[in-house]
Design a protein around this motif. Structure first.
Motif: not given
Length: 246
Positions: A47-50, A53-56, A82-89
């Motif tokens: 997720f963070e590559a797109v 990071e974090g709240e983004g 629910y999954a937390d995508f801010s941790t790892r998506g």
């Protein structure tokens, strides 16, 4: 040719969706770029590559599952989490070559074999999925942990297994077959080498395969037979699309 709509519905442990068209378009743009750059029909990006990071990463996608630790609340209702995508998506893209690629149209450019721009790639599926739980992370897992650190095999084969043979796309293999021979030659070589290795040496257990793909096989023999059929289907003109267990 067997197609998805002829098979029973298949689901993984998570039900997921993009939360907006904008988030989906961002993912598709980034995954297509990765596919063309790396010669990879099933790129996977964190997720963070797109999204940053974090709240983004928040507000981009939703994933829901039944809590395996406490499936029911005290009142007997199903307990969803629910999954937390801010941790790892993770973002999965599954593509296939268009019927006539730019590289084919320019017969004089040998180095352009395979798709060269967005129009050369047709999308099969695109989806977000949580990462960082108990399963393998296809982006970071060492090839050695899967028994795939062998000549001719690279990260793209892990993506092939997790994406194209994964729970969300495995029933769409027939769509890939139609134009697979138009994929980049080095990509075809990698998939060929990886499938041969899995069939001949069986380095992955059925539990490891499930952790990578969310597709469960009853035993090692069935997994090996299925992968042999996938090889024959993609490289030896085997007529029937292999169907993974439900």
């Amino acid at each position: 040719m067997t197609m998805r709509d002829e098979l029973p519905p298949r689901t993984g442990p998570w039900a997921t969706r993009f939360d907006s068209e904008e988030a989906m378009v961002q993912a598709d743009d980034a995954l297509r770029e990765a596919a063309l750059k790396n010669h990879d029909l099933s790129p996977i990006l964190p997720f963070e590559a797109v999204y940053g990071e974090g709240e983004g990463c928040l507000g981009k996608a939703t994933a829901i599952t039944i809590d395996p630790r406490r499936p029911y609340n005290a009142d007997g209702e199903i307990n969803y989490v629910y999954a937390d995508f801010s941790t790892r998506g993770l973002l999965y893209g599954v593509y296939r070559p268009a019927e006539e690629t730019e590289g084919m149209a320019d017969e004089g450019a040998a180095d352009q074999d395979g798709p060269t721009d967005d129009a050369d790639l047709w999308n099969t599926t695109l989806y977000p999925y949580p990462g960082g739980y108990e399963e393998f992370d296809p982006v970071t897992v060492p090839l050695a942990d899967l028994g795939l650190d062998v000549p001719g095999v690279d990260r793209r084969f892990v993506h092939f297994c997790a994406g194209i043979l994964g729970v969300e796309a495995v029933d769409d293999l027939g769509m890939l077959r139609q134009t697979f021979d138009l994929a980049w030659p080095d990509y075809q070589d990698t998939i060929r080498a990886g499938l041969k290795h899995l069939v001949a040496n069986q380095p992955m257990t059925v539990d490891q395969w499930f952790d990578l793909t969310y597709v469960q096989f009853p035993g090692q023999r069935e997994l090996r037979a299925y992968l042999a059929q996938v090889y024959a289907y993609l490289f030896e003109d085997f007529d029937a699309m292999p169907v993974a267990p439900q």
